[in-house]
Motif scaffolding. Structure first.
Motif, PDB file in Angstrom:
ATOM      1  N   GLY A 141      12.866  -1.081   5.511  1.00 33.65           N
ATOM      2  CA  GLY A 141      13.115  -1.925   6.673  1.00 33.65           C
ATOM      3  C   GLY A 141      13.678  -3.280   6.283  1.00 33.65           C
ATOM      4  O   GLY A 141      14.595  -3.793   6.913  1.00 33.65           O
ATOM      5  N   ASP A 145      12.154  -4.104  -0.200  1.00 29.24           N
ATOM      6  CA  ASP A 145      10.860  -3.465  -0.458  1.00 29.24           C
ATOM      7  C   ASP A 145      10.530  -3.478  -1.956  1.00 29.24           C
ATOM      8  O   ASP A 145      11.268  -2.902  -2.755  1.00 29.24           O
ATOM      9  N   PRO A 146       9.432  -4.132  -2.347  1.00 30.43           N
ATOM     10  CA  PRO A 146       9.109  -4.197  -3.775  1.00 30.43           C
ATOM     11  C   PRO A 146       8.321  -2.983  -4.267  1.00 30.43           C
ATOM     12  O   PRO A 146       7.946  -2.943  -5.432  1.00 30.43           O
ATOM     13  N   HIS A 147       8.059  -2.026  -3.392  1.00 35.48           N
ATOM     14  CA  HIS A 147       7.218  -0.888  -3.780  1.00 35.48           C
ATOM     15  C   HIS A 147       7.970   0.438  -3.730  1.00 35.48           C
ATOM     16  O   HIS A 147       8.897   0.606  -2.939  1.00 35.48           O
ATOM     17  N   ILE A 148       7.512   1.377  -4.556  1.00 38.76           N
ATOM     18  CA  ILE A 148       7.879   2.782  -4.406  1.00 38.76           C
ATOM     19  C   ILE A 148       6.577   3.588  -4.390  1.00 38.76           C
ATOM     20  O   ILE A 148       5.527   3.065  -4.781  1.00 38.76           O
ATOM     21  N   SER A 149       6.665   4.835  -3.936  1.00 40.20           N
ATOM     22  CA  SER A 149       5.448   5.645  -3.910  1.00 40.20           C
ATOM     23  C   SER A 149       5.055   6.021  -5.339  1.00 40.20           C
ATOM     24  O   SER A 149       5.886   6.007  -6.252  1.00 40.20           O
ATOM     25  N   ARG A 182      -4.150   0.636  -0.936  1.00 40.07           N
ATOM     26  CA  ARG A 182      -4.167   0.083   0.409  1.00 40.07           C
ATOM     27  C   ARG A 182      -5.051  -1.169   0.419  1.00 40.07           C
ATOM     28  O   ARG A 182      -6.081  -1.181  -0.250  1.00 40.07           O
ATOM     29  N   SER A 183      -4.674  -2.199   1.230  1.00 39.63           N
ATOM     30  CA  SER A 183      -5.522  -3.391   1.343  1.00 39.63           C
ATOM     31  C   SER A 183      -6.894  -2.963   1.838  1.00 39.63           C
ATOM     32  O   SER A 183      -6.989  -2.187   2.803  1.00 39.63           O
ATOM     33  N   GLY A 185      -8.696  -0.925   0.913  1.00 41.58           N
ATOM     34  CA  GLY A 185      -8.892   0.510   0.797  1.00 41.58           C
ATOM     35  C   GLY A 185      -8.357   1.332   1.949  1.00 41.58           C
ATOM     36  O   GLY A 185      -8.252   2.548   1.837  1.00 41.58           O
ATOM     37  N   PHE A 186      -8.002   0.704   3.086  1.00 45.52           N
ATOM     38  CA  PHE A 186      -7.556   1.527   4.219  1.00 45.52           C
ATOM     39  C   PHE A 186      -6.409   0.929   5.039  1.00 45.52           C
ATOM     40  O   PHE A 186      -5.948   1.557   5.982  1.00 45.52           O
ATOM     41  N   LEU A 187      -5.942  -0.273   4.708  1.00 42.32           N
ATOM     42  CA  LEU A 187      -4.880  -0.878   5.515  1.00 42.32           C
ATOM     43  C   LEU A 187      -3.522  -0.714   4.848  1.00 42.32           C
ATOM     44  O   LEU A 187      -3.330  -1.121   3.702  1.00 42.32           O
ATOM     45  N   GLY A 188      -2.580  -0.106   5.558  1.00 40.08           N
ATOM     46  CA  GLY A 188      -1.249   0.092   5.011  1.00 40.08           C
ATOM     47  C   GLY A 188      -1.188   1.337   4.151  1.00 40.08           C
ATOM     48  O   GLY A 188      -1.870   2.324   4.425  1.00 40.08           O
ATOM     49  N   GLN A 189      -0.356   1.281   3.106  1.00 44.82           N
ATOM     50  CA  GLN A 189      -0.125   2.459   2.271  1.00 44.82           C
ATOM     51  C   GLN A 189      -0.027   2.009   0.811  1.00 44.82           C
ATOM     52  O   GLN A 189       0.437   0.910   0.533  1.00 44.82           O
ATOM     53  N   ASP A 190      -0.470   2.858  -0.109  1.00 43.37           N
ATOM     54  CA  ASP A 190      -0.405   2.462  -1.515  1.00 43.37           C
ATOM     55  C   ASP A 190       1.020   2.587  -2.044  1.00 43.37           C
ATOM     56  O   ASP A 190       1.866   3.258  -1.448  1.00 43.37           O
ATOM     57  N   GLY A 191       1.274   1.908  -3.163  1.00 42.69           N
ATOM     58  CA  GLY A 191       2.598   1.959  -3.758  1.00 42.69           C
ATOM     59  C   GLY A 191       2.578   1.300  -5.120  1.00 42.69           C
ATOM     60  O   GLY A 191       1.614   0.623  -5.475  1.00 42.69           O
TER      61      GLY A 191
END
Lengths: 205, 553
Positions: A141, A145-149, A182-183, A185-191
């Motif tokens: 978006g 984006d500084p992350h990848i899966s 995830r923040s 443990g449950f907010l957003g998505q890991d990367g």
């Protein structure tokens, strides 16, 4: 003074007072406290390597080979096999041009682009096209984006290991180290933070 | 933890946090809108500005004050933007063209925050903080002030006074918006949102490229952008930008902030009319639509229909890895149901039905829970229509909270309801009829039509988000959408304040056996039905040409 004029003078004075409070005093206060308490974050989470600033841990970067002809705007940049590759970016990771592709879910151009990316990445990383994860073939978006899966990071291990002559184990350890859960443990998505991962990679002998 | 479970948990945590704030925040707002006591700083401010803080206004005076303040805000902001090249902290940004400056000035004054410019390429820090962010505060306060006047119409009897706009504005800013902004701006900075006055900072990347890292007073603006349901991003990528929204936590917090005031205001309403159950009924209707919309958008995004999304194996085009599909869908539902219009992912690339729902959310009229203040007055107008419809069924003059809804009241309510659809449908129709404006679409076919429909829906409902592929920085779109925002904001306010004045003058009628109870589940169902039918009948043909055609294709 006519009522009409008096109302507008009141409005003007109110606007000016609000501008001083909300437009000057408030941002100065927040800046002052932020610079005193969270200077590193308030200034953009800049990361250094060997004393040199090399980026922000929040802003993704390109990891391409140098262009053959730097003056040719039409030459497409090629990914450098020595680095973990980020997601695609509509603005080429230029923070002066953040944003998305905005192509629709049925757009023919986007469909074709996604298929081309899948084939190119599979060939580049030497894997089955069907296994290339979704974040690898789509543009983010922000375009920054500084992350990848984690899946996409793992997919790149063998290629990077070969290009750099380091062991896959070392790389997998680094991926584990720079995987952000995830923040709370449950907010957003890991990367995996691509900037920090590649910085650590560049410092690995 | 699986993505599905995490998705459920973050939604549940949001519901829990909003429920916890409902009573204390709603009561607090009711108190600041009704108390006779002024703070010392407020008294000083009234003296400086030249208003009598104890004198209430008749509704036409209240309206004139709102309009004068808003008109001057537009002029001031327009001037500031046009002159920015001569001002401090302009970062060498180019001059903005008159049509775009007009569009931007109207956009921020009307709480829309539609952006035909790109923040990092168009505006310096001074315009952002002393121009745009100030309007983020005061336009949010104007919305709450208007609903306060409407509620006073219900609570006051045989008077022509509906409150004092200057007092309402001052108190909402100083006692509500500013303290919350200070606290949460610092929370955002602690989690990585930037707050400085630097320009672009050039450095050499790991791979040897150069990259320009931006600076700016972002956190102070970001927080009120959400809290005031404004939505105008400091950067082009809005809340998808890592410097505006760096983590899964800040993303959740931003969703919470953009919902919290609008979801607490029904409590303020219940408190002020002296019957908290009335507030629960209203908030129940808001919650039904919000929960349903969030669930449906998440479902459609998880399903990822569409050739491009199927080829990719998921709906991650235009979405950030750190948020993922569930959190992005929750944000999308919340931002389009609240007139915020901030985005953490780009709606243009959502699945046909997921993106279509974001349009539908705005078409509901920004009432579930809607913008700060504007959401509640929109919902109360629909409540009046619902009571009226029920009255027709049994053949007696309807009353709501002891006030009779006669011809005069219903005229104002009807005009309110007709205003926005008229602007949306005429605007979209004209744009589609002009070849030059049709060419502004990025996508083709039904999706291209959806971009134009989205633009006018967003402008007239003061949302501000976009199917952002469309090119709108043209003299025609800037001017037309500027007019849509202005009329979509101020015409309804005229009708609401006129209605408030009309209600305040009445002598209340005691409830009888024939009075429709407006705090029972029956009324919640009736009001939800009225919302759906009014919107469905108005917009179905337009939706059928856009997202529905694309989704069923």
């Amino acid at each position: 003074m006519p009522t009409f004029l008096r109302t507008h003078l009141t409005a003007l004075r109110m606007l000016l007072v609000m501008t001083v409070i909300l437009g000057i005093a408030y941002p100065l206060l927040i800046t002052g406290v932020s610079q005193a308490a969270f200077a590193d974050k308030a200034n953009g989470s800049i990361v250094k390597s060997g004393g040199q600033e090399v980026g922000s841990s929040l802003i993704g970067q390109n990891f391409n080979l140098p262009k053959k002809n730097p003056d040719d705007p039409n030459e497409e940049a090629q990914p450098d096999p020595k680095w973990f590759q980020p997601r695609f970016s509509a603005g080429g990771y230029d923070p002066k041009a953040s944003g998305a592709s905005n192509l629709g879910p049925n757009d023919e151009k986007l469909t074709q682009t996604v298929q081309d990316r899948r084939a190119a990445i599979a060939a580049f990383d030497g894997v089955d096209p069907a296994s290339v994860p979704v974040d690898a073939v789509t543009a983010s978006g922000s375009g920054l984006d500084p992350h990848i899966s984690v899946a996409y990071a793992k997919e790149q291990v063998d290629r990077v290991a070969k290009a750099r002559g380091v062991s896959a184990d070392t790389l997998n350890q680094l991926i584990g180290k720079y995987t952000e859960d995830r923040s709370l443990g449950f907010l957003g998505q890991d990367g995996v933070n691509i900037v920090l991962l590649n910085k650590a990679l560049s410092e690995t002998k | 933890m699986s993505s599905t479970l995490a998705g459920w948990l973050q939604a549940l945590a949001l519901v829990g946090a909003l429920a916890l704030c409902y009573r204390p925040l709603g009561d607090y707002i009711a108190k600041l809108l009704t108390t006779a006591k002024h703070l010392r700083v407020e008294r000083g401010l009234y003296k400086l500005v030249g208003v009598d803080g104890d004198a209430d206004q008749r509704w036409p005076v209240y309206l004139r004050s709102v309009l004068a303040f808003s008109a001057l805000s537009i002029l001031f902001l327009y001037g500031l933007i046009r002159l920015q090249t001569h001002l401090l902290l302009s970062l060498g940004m180019p001059e903005m063209a008159p049509h775009q400056a007009w569009n931007t000035a109207v956009s921020f004054t009307t709480n829309t925050n539609w952006q035909s410019y790109s923040g990092e390429a168009a505006l310096g820090h001074l315009v952002q903080m002393a121009g745009l962010a100030v309007q983020n505060f005061v336009s949010a306060a104007v919305g709450i002030a208007i609903v306060a006047a409407l509620i006073r119409g219900f609570t006051r009897n045989r008077t022509d006074r509906v409150g004092n706009f200057w007092v309402d504005l001052t108190r909402i800013v100083l006692r509500l918006l500013l303290p919350l902004s200070i606290v949460f701006a610092l929370v955002l900075v602690a989690n990585g949102v930037i707050q400085n006055f630097h320009g672009f900072h050039e450095l050499s990347t790991l791979a040897g490229d150069t990259q320009s890292i931006p600076g700016g007073p972002v956190a102070s603006q970001e927080v009120i952008k959400e809290l005031g349901t404004n939505g105008g991003g400091f950067f082009n990528a809005n809340s998808a930008h890592p410097f505006e929204n760096p983590t899964g936590f800040t993303n959740w917090l931003e969703i919470f902030l953009l919902l919290v005031i609008s979801f607490a205001l029904p409590r303020t309403f219940g408190r002020m009319v002296g019957d908290n159950r009335q507030g629960y009924a209203i908030v129940a209707v808001m919650a039904i639509f919000w929960v349903a919309s969030a669930a449906l958008i998440t479902f459609f995004e998880a399903q990822h229909s569409g050739t491009a999304l199927q080829a990719a194996g998921g709906a991650m085009e235009g979405k950030e890895q750190r948020f993922g599909v569930a959190a992005s869908s929750l944000f999308a539902a919340s931002t389009t149901l609240t007139s915020t219009g901030a985005v953490d992912s780009f709606h243009d690339s959502f699945s046909a039905f997921g993106g279509g729902l974001t349009i539908f959310n705005m078409m509901l009229g920004e009432i579930a829970p809607g913008g700060t203040g504007s959401g509640l007055y929109g919902m109360l107008i629909l409540a009046i229509v619902a009571v009226f419809v029920a009255g027709l069924m049994v053949g007696r003059t309807p009353e709501y909270l002891g006030k009779k809804l006669g011809g005069r009241e219903m005229k104002f309510a009807s005009l309110y309801i007709l205003t926005t659809p008229t602007i949306v449908l005429i605007g979209t129709g004209v744009a589609m009829a002009l070849p030059g404006e049709r060419a502004g679409m990025l996508n083709s076919g039904p999706h291209g039509f959806s971009e134009v429909l989205y633009a006018f829906t967003s402008a007239a409902n003061n949302n501000g988000s976009a199917f952002a592929g469309i090119t709108v920085n043209t003299p025609w779109y800037d001017t037309a959408l500027g007019l849509a925002m202005a009329f979509g904001r101020f015409l309804p306010m005229v009708f609401v304040l006129a209605l408030a004045g009309s209600l305040a003058q009445q002598q209340p009628v005691p409830a009888s056996a024939g009075t429709l109870p407006t705090h029972k589940p029956l009324f919640v169902g009736l009001l939800s039905g009225v919302v759906l039918i009014v919107v469905g009948l108005t917009y179905f043909p337009a939706l059928a040409l856009g997202p529905i055609a694309e989704g069923l294709h």
